[in-house]
Enzyme design. Structure first.
Site, PDB file in Angstrom:
ATOM      1  N   HIS A 273      16.198   6.311 -40.233  1.00 34.33           N
ATOM      2  CA  HIS A 273      16.637   7.486 -40.992  1.00 34.33           C
ATOM      3  C   HIS A 273      17.510   8.406 -40.134  1.00 34.33           C
ATOM      4  CE1 HIS A 273      13.934   6.413 -44.264  1.00 34.33           C
ATOM      5  NE2 HIS A 273      14.480   7.382 -44.961  1.00 34.33           N
ATOM      6  N   LYS A 338       3.189   6.965 -48.032  1.00 35.76           N
ATOM      7  CA  LYS A 338       1.826   7.437 -48.255  1.00 35.76           C
ATOM      8  C   LYS A 338       1.764   8.912 -47.885  1.00 35.76           C
ATOM      9  CE  LYS A 338      -0.105   6.412 -43.673  1.00 35.76           C
ATOM     10  NZ  LYS A 338      -1.195   5.822 -42.894  1.00 35.76           N
TER      11      LYS A 338
END
Length: 401
Positions: A273, A338
Protein backbone atom coordinates in the site's frame (compact mmCIF):
# COMPACT_ATOMS: atom_id res chain seq x y z
CA UNK A 1 -0.16 -26.49 6.83
CA UNK A 2 -0.30 -23.47 9.18
CA UNK A 3 -3.80 -22.76 10.51
CA UNK A 4 -2.90 -19.06 10.37
CA UNK A 5 -0.79 -17.46 7.64
CA UNK A 6 1.07 -15.42 10.28
CA UNK A 7 3.68 -17.95 11.33
CA UNK A 8 5.04 -15.37 13.69
CA UNK A 9 8.18 -14.11 15.32
CA UNK A 10 9.99 -16.85 17.22
CA UNK A 11 10.69 -16.23 20.91
CA UNK A 12 13.06 -18.57 22.74
CA UNK A 13 13.49 -18.89 26.51
CA UNK A 14 16.90 -20.49 27.01
CA UNK A 15 17.88 -21.77 30.47
CA UNK A 16 21.49 -22.95 30.77
CA UNK A 17 22.70 -24.95 33.75
CA UNK A 18 25.72 -23.48 35.52
CA UNK A 19 27.55 -26.80 35.21
CA UNK A 20 26.96 -27.15 31.46
CA UNK A 21 29.89 -26.89 29.06
CA UNK A 22 28.99 -26.14 25.45
CA UNK A 23 31.15 -26.94 22.44
CA UNK A 24 30.70 -26.48 18.71
CA UNK A 25 28.56 -23.83 17.02
CA UNK A 26 27.66 -20.75 19.08
CA UNK A 27 24.23 -21.62 20.48
CA UNK A 28 22.42 -18.49 19.27
CA UNK A 29 23.70 -19.09 15.73
CA UNK A 30 22.58 -22.73 15.94
CA UNK A 31 19.10 -21.73 17.10
CA UNK A 32 18.67 -19.20 14.29
CA UNK A 33 19.98 -21.63 11.67
CA UNK A 34 17.45 -24.21 12.83
CA UNK A 35 14.61 -21.69 12.64
CA UNK A 36 15.65 -20.64 9.13
CA UNK A 37 15.71 -24.28 8.00
CA UNK A 38 12.34 -25.00 9.60
CA UNK A 39 10.63 -22.03 7.94
CA UNK A 40 12.12 -22.87 4.55
CA UNK A 41 11.43 -26.61 4.66
CA UNK A 42 7.85 -26.21 5.89
CA UNK A 43 6.90 -23.23 3.65
CA UNK A 44 6.08 -21.07 6.66
CA UNK A 45 5.69 -17.34 6.06
CA UNK A 46 8.82 -15.26 6.68
CA UNK A 47 7.72 -12.12 8.51
CA UNK A 48 10.88 -10.58 10.02
CA UNK A 49 12.33 -7.29 8.71
CA UNK A 50 15.97 -6.24 9.20
CA UNK A 51 15.33 -3.14 11.31
CA UNK A 52 12.20 -1.66 12.85
CA UNK A 53 13.03 1.91 11.76
CA UNK A 54 15.96 2.02 9.34
CA UNK A 55 15.57 -0.98 7.03
CA UNK A 56 12.22 -2.75 6.77
CA UNK A 57 13.37 -5.23 4.13
CA UNK A 58 12.33 -8.80 4.81
CA UNK A 59 15.25 -11.00 5.95
CA UNK A 60 13.49 -13.89 4.12
CA UNK A 61 14.60 -16.32 6.85
CA UNK A 62 12.26 -15.33 9.71
CA UNK A 63 15.39 -14.65 11.72
CA UNK A 64 16.89 -13.39 13.89
CA UNK A 65 14.63 -14.69 16.63
CA UNK A 66 14.36 -13.25 20.15
CA UNK A 67 16.35 -15.20 22.75
CA UNK A 68 16.01 -14.66 26.50
CA UNK A 69 18.84 -16.42 28.36
CA UNK A 70 18.92 -17.34 32.05
CA UNK A 71 21.55 -19.21 34.08
CA UNK A 72 20.09 -21.92 36.33
CA UNK A 73 21.47 -24.54 38.69
CA UNK A 74 22.46 -27.99 37.46
CA UNK A 75 23.76 -29.62 34.29
CA UNK A 76 20.91 -29.31 31.81
CA UNK A 77 19.67 -26.87 29.17
CA UNK A 78 15.96 -26.04 28.96
CA UNK A 79 14.53 -24.56 25.76
CA UNK A 80 11.02 -23.13 25.58
CA UNK A 81 9.83 -21.83 22.23
CA UNK A 82 6.87 -19.59 21.40
CA UNK A 83 5.72 -18.57 17.92
CA UNK A 84 4.00 -15.19 18.26
CA UNK A 85 1.72 -13.68 15.61
CA UNK A 86 1.62 -9.91 15.17
CA UNK A 87 -2.12 -9.22 14.98
CA UNK A 88 -2.58 -10.12 18.63
CA UNK A 89 0.87 -8.76 19.53
CA UNK A 90 -0.16 -5.31 18.31
CA UNK A 91 -3.03 -5.36 20.81
CA UNK A 92 -0.88 -6.45 23.75
CA UNK A 93 -0.42 -3.79 26.43
CA UNK A 94 1.84 -2.59 29.24
CA UNK A 95 0.54 -0.34 32.01
CA UNK A 96 1.98 0.95 35.26
CA UNK A 97 -0.82 0.64 37.81
CA UNK A 98 -1.15 2.32 41.19
CA UNK A 99 0.40 0.12 43.89
CA UNK A 100 -2.76 0.47 46.02
CA UNK A 101 -5.11 -1.05 43.42
CA UNK A 102 -7.34 -3.73 44.94
CA UNK A 103 -8.09 -7.21 43.57
CA UNK A 104 -11.43 -6.25 41.96
CA UNK A 105 -9.91 -3.22 40.25
CA UNK A 106 -6.99 -5.34 39.01
CA UNK A 107 -9.35 -7.92 37.50
CA UNK A 108 -11.42 -5.21 35.84
CA UNK A 109 -8.33 -3.49 34.40
CA UNK A 110 -7.13 -6.79 32.91
CA UNK A 111 -10.60 -7.38 31.48
CA UNK A 112 -10.70 -3.90 29.94
CA UNK A 113 -7.36 -4.43 28.18
CA UNK A 114 -8.24 -7.92 26.93
CA UNK A 115 -11.66 -6.92 25.60
CA UNK A 116 -10.30 -3.80 23.89
CA UNK A 117 -8.47 -6.09 21.44
CA UNK A 118 -11.82 -7.15 19.93
CA UNK A 119 -11.65 -8.89 16.53
CA UNK A 120 -8.14 -7.63 15.78
CA UNK A 121 -6.54 -10.28 18.01
CA UNK A 122 -8.55 -13.19 16.55
CA UNK A 123 -10.51 -14.47 19.54
CA UNK A 124 -10.99 -16.89 21.16
CA UNK A 125 -7.61 -16.14 22.70
CA UNK A 126 -4.93 -17.38 25.04
CA UNK A 127 -3.64 -14.66 27.37
CA UNK A 128 -0.37 -14.28 29.27
CA UNK A 129 -0.28 -11.80 32.16
CA UNK A 130 2.84 -10.56 33.94
CA UNK A 131 2.64 -8.51 37.14
CA UNK A 132 5.57 -7.06 39.09
CA UNK A 133 9.32 -6.61 38.59
CA UNK A 134 9.79 -3.54 36.35
CA UNK A 135 8.38 -2.23 33.07
CA UNK A 136 10.41 -4.60 30.88
CA UNK A 137 10.29 -7.36 33.49
CA UNK A 138 6.48 -7.49 33.49
CA UNK A 139 6.43 -7.67 29.68
CA UNK A 140 8.85 -10.60 29.75
CA UNK A 141 6.79 -12.34 32.46
CA UNK A 142 3.66 -12.06 30.30
CA UNK A 143 5.43 -13.89 27.45
CA UNK A 144 6.97 -16.46 29.77
CA UNK A 145 3.55 -17.20 31.25
CA UNK A 146 2.41 -18.53 27.86
CA UNK A 147 5.08 -21.27 27.92
CA UNK A 148 4.90 -22.03 31.65
CA UNK A 149 2.95 -24.98 33.05
CA UNK A 150 3.51 -24.67 36.83
CA UNK A 151 1.83 -21.84 38.77
CA UNK A 152 1.08 -21.04 42.39
CA UNK A 153 -2.45 -21.55 43.67
CA UNK A 154 -2.84 -17.77 44.04
CA UNK A 155 -1.83 -17.22 40.42
CA UNK A 156 -4.23 -19.90 39.20
CA UNK A 157 -7.13 -18.46 41.22
CA UNK A 158 -6.84 -14.86 40.04
CA UNK A 159 -6.24 -15.98 36.44
CA UNK A 160 -9.48 -17.97 36.60
CA UNK A 161 -11.35 -14.95 38.04
CA UNK A 162 -10.09 -12.75 35.18
CA UNK A 163 -11.12 -15.35 32.60
CA UNK A 164 -14.61 -15.67 34.12
CA UNK A 165 -15.03 -11.89 34.24
CA UNK A 166 -13.90 -11.36 30.63
CA UNK A 167 -16.10 -14.11 29.20
CA UNK A 168 -19.13 -12.90 31.19
CA UNK A 169 -19.04 -9.45 29.57
CA UNK A 170 -17.70 -10.42 26.12
CA UNK A 171 -19.70 -9.64 22.96
CA UNK A 172 -22.53 -12.10 22.28
CA UNK A 173 -20.63 -13.66 19.38
CA UNK A 174 -17.96 -14.82 21.84
CA UNK A 175 -20.03 -15.18 25.00
CA UNK A 176 -18.27 -17.57 27.40
CA UNK A 177 -15.36 -18.16 25.00
CA UNK A 178 -13.67 -14.82 24.24
CA UNK A 179 -10.73 -16.17 26.26
CA UNK A 180 -9.83 -19.87 26.20
CA UNK A 181 -7.15 -19.73 28.89
CA UNK A 182 -5.27 -17.19 31.01
CA UNK A 183 -1.85 -17.79 32.54
CA UNK A 184 -0.52 -15.31 35.09
CA UNK A 185 2.89 -14.87 36.71
CA UNK A 186 3.34 -12.39 39.56
CA UNK A 187 6.69 -11.41 41.09
CA UNK A 188 8.25 -8.85 43.47
CA UNK A 189 8.37 -5.15 42.61
CA UNK A 190 9.23 -1.70 43.97
CA UNK A 191 6.95 -0.24 46.69
CA UNK A 192 5.86 2.53 44.31
CA UNK A 193 5.02 0.25 41.37
CA UNK A 194 2.60 -2.32 40.04
CA UNK A 195 3.71 -3.05 36.47
CA UNK A 196 1.10 -4.97 34.45
CA UNK A 197 1.76 -6.49 31.03
CA UNK A 198 -0.76 -8.46 29.00
CA UNK A 199 0.33 -10.51 26.01
CA UNK A 200 -2.57 -11.54 23.80
CA UNK A 201 -2.28 -14.68 21.71
CA UNK A 202 -4.83 -15.83 19.16
CA UNK A 203 -6.26 -19.36 19.25
CA UNK A 204 -3.18 -20.65 17.37
CA UNK A 205 -1.35 -21.49 20.60
CA UNK A 206 2.05 -22.50 19.25
CA UNK A 207 4.70 -23.42 21.78
CA UNK A 208 6.89 -26.34 22.77
CA UNK A 209 9.71 -27.15 25.16
CA UNK A 210 12.53 -29.60 25.67
CA UNK A 211 15.53 -30.25 27.91
CA UNK A 212 19.02 -31.32 26.87
CA UNK A 213 20.85 -33.49 29.41
CA UNK A 214 24.27 -34.92 28.54
CA UNK A 215 23.50 -34.49 24.85
CA UNK A 216 20.11 -36.22 25.01
CA UNK A 217 16.94 -34.33 24.06
CA UNK A 218 13.87 -34.83 26.24
CA UNK A 219 10.62 -33.23 25.05
CA UNK A 220 8.66 -31.81 27.97
CA UNK A 221 5.52 -30.40 26.35
CA UNK A 222 2.82 -32.92 25.54
CA UNK A 223 -0.14 -32.15 23.26
CA UNK A 224 -3.35 -32.79 25.27
CA UNK A 225 -5.25 -35.99 24.49
CA UNK A 226 -8.45 -33.97 24.15
CA UNK A 227 -9.45 -30.47 23.20
CA UNK A 228 -12.44 -28.93 24.92
CA UNK A 229 -14.93 -27.86 22.29
CA UNK A 230 -16.92 -24.73 23.08
CA UNK A 231 -19.90 -24.07 20.81
CA UNK A 232 -20.13 -20.59 19.33
CA UNK A 233 -23.74 -19.60 18.81
CA UNK A 234 -24.31 -17.27 15.91
CA UNK A 235 -27.56 -16.17 14.29
CA UNK A 236 -27.65 -17.65 10.80
CA UNK A 237 -28.52 -15.14 8.11
CA UNK A 238 -29.26 -15.70 4.46
CA UNK A 239 -26.15 -15.83 2.28
CA UNK A 240 -25.78 -14.23 -1.13
CA UNK A 241 -23.61 -15.32 -4.04
CA UNK A 242 -21.77 -12.27 -5.40
CA UNK A 243 -19.50 -11.88 -8.45
CA UNK A 244 -16.65 -9.39 -8.22
CA UNK A 245 -17.58 -7.75 -11.52
CA UNK A 246 -21.26 -7.24 -10.55
CA UNK A 247 -20.65 -3.74 -9.21
CA UNK A 248 -24.34 -2.93 -8.73
CA UNK A 249 -24.85 -6.08 -6.65
CA UNK A 250 -21.86 -5.19 -4.49
CA UNK A 251 -23.11 -1.64 -3.92
CA UNK A 252 -26.56 -2.97 -2.97
CA UNK A 253 -25.20 -5.11 -0.11
CA UNK A 254 -26.17 -4.15 3.45
CA UNK A 255 -24.11 -4.31 6.63
CA UNK A 256 -24.67 -7.60 8.43
CA UNK A 257 -25.21 -9.70 5.31
CA UNK A 258 -23.11 -12.78 4.62
CA UNK A 259 -21.85 -13.45 1.12
CA UNK A 260 -19.92 -15.94 -1.01
CA UNK A 261 -17.60 -13.96 -3.29
CA UNK A 262 -16.42 -15.26 -6.68
CA UNK A 263 -14.04 -13.62 -9.15
CA UNK A 264 -10.77 -11.70 -9.32
CA UNK A 265 -9.42 -9.93 -6.25
CA UNK A 266 -6.03 -8.42 -5.41
CA UNK A 267 -3.90 -9.11 -2.34
CA UNK A 268 -1.94 -6.23 -0.79
CA UNK A 269 -0.95 -5.16 2.71
CA UNK A 270 1.21 -2.53 4.47
CA UNK A 271 4.33 -2.10 2.33
CA UNK A 272 2.49 -2.72 -0.95
CA UNK A 273 0.00 0.00 0.00
CA UNK A 274 2.83 2.39 0.79
CA UNK A 275 4.28 1.79 -2.68
CA UNK A 276 0.89 2.20 -4.37
CA UNK A 277 0.45 5.60 -2.73
CA UNK A 278 4.03 6.55 -3.69
CA UNK A 279 3.16 5.65 -7.30
CA UNK A 280 0.05 7.85 -7.14
CA UNK A 281 1.97 10.77 -5.62
CA UNK A 282 4.61 10.47 -8.35
CA UNK A 283 2.03 10.11 -11.15
CA UNK A 284 3.32 6.64 -12.03
CA UNK A 285 1.11 3.95 -13.57
CA UNK A 286 -0.23 1.54 -10.95
CA UNK A 287 0.37 -2.24 -11.33
CA UNK A 288 -3.40 -2.66 -11.77
CA UNK A 289 -6.37 -0.40 -12.35
CA UNK A 290 -7.90 0.40 -8.95
CA UNK A 291 -11.39 1.32 -10.22
CA UNK A 292 -14.07 -1.20 -9.16
CA UNK A 293 -11.46 -3.62 -7.82
CA UNK A 294 -11.36 -5.46 -4.48
CA UNK A 295 -8.24 -5.60 -2.29
CA UNK A 296 -7.74 -8.38 0.27
CA UNK A 297 -5.48 -7.29 3.15
CA UNK A 298 -3.34 -10.41 3.51
CA UNK A 299 0.17 -11.87 3.29
CA UNK A 300 0.04 -15.57 2.35
CA UNK A 301 2.44 -18.35 3.24
CA UNK A 302 4.61 -19.63 0.35
CA UNK A 303 2.95 -22.29 -1.78
CA UNK A 304 4.35 -25.80 -1.72
CA UNK A 305 4.88 -27.69 -4.97
CA UNK A 306 1.46 -28.44 -6.43
CA UNK A 307 -0.35 -25.89 -4.26
CA UNK A 308 -2.10 -22.83 -5.69
CA UNK A 309 -1.31 -20.74 -2.61
CA UNK A 310 -0.24 -21.25 0.99
CA UNK A 311 -2.38 -20.39 3.99
CA UNK A 312 -3.97 -16.98 3.47
CA UNK A 313 -6.13 -14.97 5.85
CA UNK A 314 -7.03 -11.38 6.72
CA UNK A 315 -4.70 -8.98 8.50
CA UNK A 316 -5.82 -6.01 10.63
CA UNK A 317 -7.55 -3.60 8.27
CA UNK A 318 -7.10 -0.42 10.34
CA UNK A 319 -3.36 -0.35 9.55
CA UNK A 320 -4.31 0.38 5.93
CA UNK A 321 -6.78 3.19 6.73
CA UNK A 322 -4.41 6.05 5.86
CA UNK A 323 -3.83 4.50 2.41
CA UNK A 324 -7.38 3.26 1.82
CA UNK A 325 -8.76 6.80 1.87
CA UNK A 326 -6.97 7.65 -1.39
CA UNK A 327 -7.71 4.27 -3.02
CA UNK A 328 -11.43 4.40 -2.23
CA UNK A 329 -11.59 7.93 -3.62
CA UNK A 330 -9.96 6.62 -6.83
CA UNK A 331 -12.70 4.04 -7.31
CA UNK A 332 -11.78 0.99 -5.20
CA UNK A 333 -15.08 -0.86 -4.71
CA UNK A 334 -14.24 -2.95 -1.63
CA UNK A 335 -11.60 -4.20 0.77
CA UNK A 336 -11.37 -7.41 2.80
CA UNK A 337 -9.74 -7.59 6.23
CA UNK A 338 -10.47 -8.03 9.90
CA UNK A 339 -11.34 -5.59 12.67
CA UNK A 340 -12.82 -2.10 12.71
CA UNK A 341 -12.02 0.91 10.51
CA UNK A 342 -11.63 4.55 11.55
CA UNK A 343 -14.69 6.81 11.61
CA UNK A 344 -13.15 8.96 8.86
CA UNK A 345 -12.67 5.99 6.55
CA UNK A 346 -16.10 4.60 7.39
CA UNK A 347 -17.62 7.88 6.16
CA UNK A 348 -15.51 7.81 2.97
CA UNK A 349 -16.59 4.24 2.21
CA UNK A 350 -20.24 5.16 2.66
CA UNK A 351 -19.95 8.36 0.60
CA UNK A 352 -18.41 6.49 -2.35
CA UNK A 353 -20.93 3.63 -2.24
CA UNK A 354 -18.11 1.15 -1.67
CA UNK A 355 -17.88 -1.70 0.88
CA UNK A 356 -15.72 -3.22 3.58
CA UNK A 357 -15.90 -7.00 4.01
CA UNK A 358 -14.42 -9.07 6.82
CA UNK A 359 -13.09 -12.61 6.68
CA UNK A 360 -12.76 -14.82 9.74
CA UNK A 361 -9.28 -14.50 11.21
CA UNK A 362 -7.17 -17.47 12.26
CA UNK A 363 -8.44 -19.97 9.67
CA UNK A 364 -6.08 -19.18 6.79
CA UNK A 365 -5.55 -22.85 6.00
CA UNK A 366 -9.27 -23.18 5.29
CA UNK A 367 -9.58 -19.90 3.37
CA UNK A 368 -6.79 -20.96 1.00
CA UNK A 369 -9.12 -23.69 -0.31
CA UNK A 370 -11.31 -21.00 -1.92
CA UNK A 371 -8.43 -19.76 -4.12
CA UNK A 372 -8.43 -21.30 -7.60
CA UNK A 373 -5.73 -19.15 -9.27
CA UNK A 374 -2.83 -17.10 -7.90
CA UNK A 375 -0.04 -15.01 -9.41
CA UNK A 376 2.30 -12.29 -8.18
CA UNK A 377 1.84 -9.19 -10.33
CA UNK A 378 3.96 -6.56 -8.54
CA UNK A 379 6.61 -5.89 -5.88
CA UNK A 380 7.92 -9.45 -5.73
CA UNK A 381 10.92 -8.18 -3.73
CA UNK A 382 8.55 -7.63 -0.78
CA UNK A 383 8.15 -11.37 -0.30
CA UNK A 384 4.87 -12.13 1.44
CA UNK A 385 3.90 -8.44 1.03
CA UNK A 386 3.97 -8.58 -2.77
CA UNK A 387 0.77 -7.87 -4.71
CA UNK A 388 -1.06 -11.00 -5.85
CA UNK A 389 -3.96 -11.41 -8.25
CA UNK A 390 -6.27 -14.21 -7.14
CA UNK A 391 -9.32 -15.90 -8.54
CA UNK A 392 -11.54 -16.97 -5.64
CA UNK A 393 -14.68 -19.06 -5.70
CA UNK A 394 -17.36 -18.68 -3.02
CA UNK A 395 -15.02 -17.01 -0.52
CA UNK A 396 -17.13 -16.61 2.68
CA UNK A 397 -17.27 -13.01 3.88
CA UNK A 398 -19.28 -10.72 6.14
CA UNK A 399 -20.45 -7.28 5.01
CA UNK A 400 -19.28 -4.84 7.70
CA UNK A 401 -19.83 -1.51 5.90
Amino acid sequence: LPLCQDTGKVIVFLEIGQEVKMTGEYIEIAINQSIEKCYKDNYFRKSVVKNAIFDRKNTKTNTPCVIHTKIIEGNKVNIKLLIKGAGSENKSRLEMLMPTIDRTEFIQKCGEIILSAAENACPPMFVGIGAGLTMEGAALLSKEALVTEVFSEEELNIADEIKTYVNSIAPNKYKDCFVLDIKLLSRETHIACLPLAITLNCHSDRFSSCSIINGNIIYNHQIPDFIEQIPINEIQKSKKYILTDDINDIKALKAGEKIFLTGEIYVARDMAHKRLIDFINQDKTLPFNIKNKIIFYAGPCPAKSGEIIGSIGPTTASRMDKYAKILYEKGLIATIGKGNRSIELLNIIKSTGAKYFTAQGGIAALLSQYVEKSEIIAFEDLGTEAIYKLYVKNLPLNVEI
